[in-house]
Design a protein around this motif. Structure first.
Motif, PDB file in Angstrom:
ATOM      1  N   ALA A  56       0.826  -1.205   0.000  1.00  0.00           N
ATOM      2  CA  ALA A  56       0.000   0.000   0.000  1.00  0.00           C
ATOM      3  C   ALA A  56       0.861   1.257   0.000  1.00  0.00           C
ATOM      4  N   GLY A  57       1.972   1.231   0.739  1.00  0.00           N
ATOM      5  CA  GLY A  57       2.838   2.401   0.818  1.00  0.00           C
ATOM      6  C   GLY A  57       3.983   2.379  -0.168  1.00  0.00           C
ATOM      7  N   ASN A  58       4.099   1.290  -0.939  1.00  0.00           N
ATOM      8  CA  ASN A  58       5.172   1.118  -1.919  1.00  0.00           C
ATOM      9  C   ASN A  58       6.545   1.267  -1.263  1.00  0.00           C
ATOM     10  N   ILE A  59       6.734   0.538  -0.143  1.00  0.00           N
ATOM     11  CA  ILE A  59       8.023   0.569   0.553  1.00  0.00           C
ATOM     12  C   ILE A  59       8.583  -0.842   0.641  1.00  0.00           C
ATOM     13  N   ILE A  60       9.869  -0.929   0.900  1.00  0.00           N
ATOM     14  CA  ILE A  60      10.579  -2.204   0.956  1.00  0.00           C
ATOM     15  C   ILE A  60      10.325  -2.876   2.307  1.00  0.00           C
ATOM     16  N   CYS A  61      10.107  -4.179   2.268  1.00  0.00           N
ATOM     17  CA  CYS A  61       9.881  -4.957   3.484  1.00  0.00           C
ATOM     18  C   CYS A  61      10.985  -6.002   3.604  1.00  0.00           C
ATOM     19  N   LEU A  62      11.675  -5.998   4.739  1.00  0.00           N
ATOM     20  CA  LEU A  62      12.754  -6.952   5.001  1.00  0.00           C
ATOM     21  C   LEU A  62      12.526  -7.638   6.338  1.00  0.00           C
TER      22      LEU A  62
END
Length: 148
Positions: A56-62
């Motif tokens: 939804a936020g177009n951010i990277i998830c690690l």
């Protein structure tokens, strides 16, 4: 790996870390997050929600190589499964440390976040740089014969 808890604690004290599901969701929806982090032993539903937030936020998830208790201990809490870094510099630093441990999984994310951090830094410097005076300021001239 010892640097990750220290970086997270520093980001928390600087006010650049959203901790927990609600603050992370809000940061992602407002597009203020740069990196979403999950504990290695996060529950399946937590992982599902985190992936939804990152899309939804177009951010990277690690995923961190730390458990919920280890992450919570670094932040002065009992446990924590989900975090969002809201500063580009901190996000790039955390991703760089993670990429050193696992280059295949975190390397591209670290490169992308480093580039993004450089762009943010450049914009901040341009915003705060003193503006050049384009030409000397001219004194207001009064019309001939007028009082002034």
């Amino acid at each position: 790996m010892d640097n990750i808890p220290a970086l997270l604690g520093l980001a928390l004290r600087a006010g650049r870390l959203a901790v927990g599901e609600e603050p992370v969701g809000a940061a992602c929806r407002c597009h203020k997050g740069y990196l979403l982090l999950l504990a290695s032993d996060a529950a399946d539903n937590t992982i599902r929600r985190a992936l939804h937030f990152s899309q939804a936020g177009n951010i990277i998830c690690l995923t961190l190589p730390l458990t919920k208790q280890e992450v919570g201990h670094a932040l002065g809490r009992n446990s924590c499964a989900m975090l969002a870094v809201t500063d580009a510099g901190f996000a790039a630093s955390v991703a760089k440390v993670l990429a050193q441990a696992d280059p295949d999984a975190c390397g591209p994310a670290a490169q992308a976040l480093s580039a993004k951090a450089a762009r943010v830094k450049q914009r901040r410097q341009a915003k705060h740089a003193p503006h050049r005076d384009k030409g000397a300021r001219r004194k207001k001239s009064t019309p001939s014969g007028g009082k002034g």
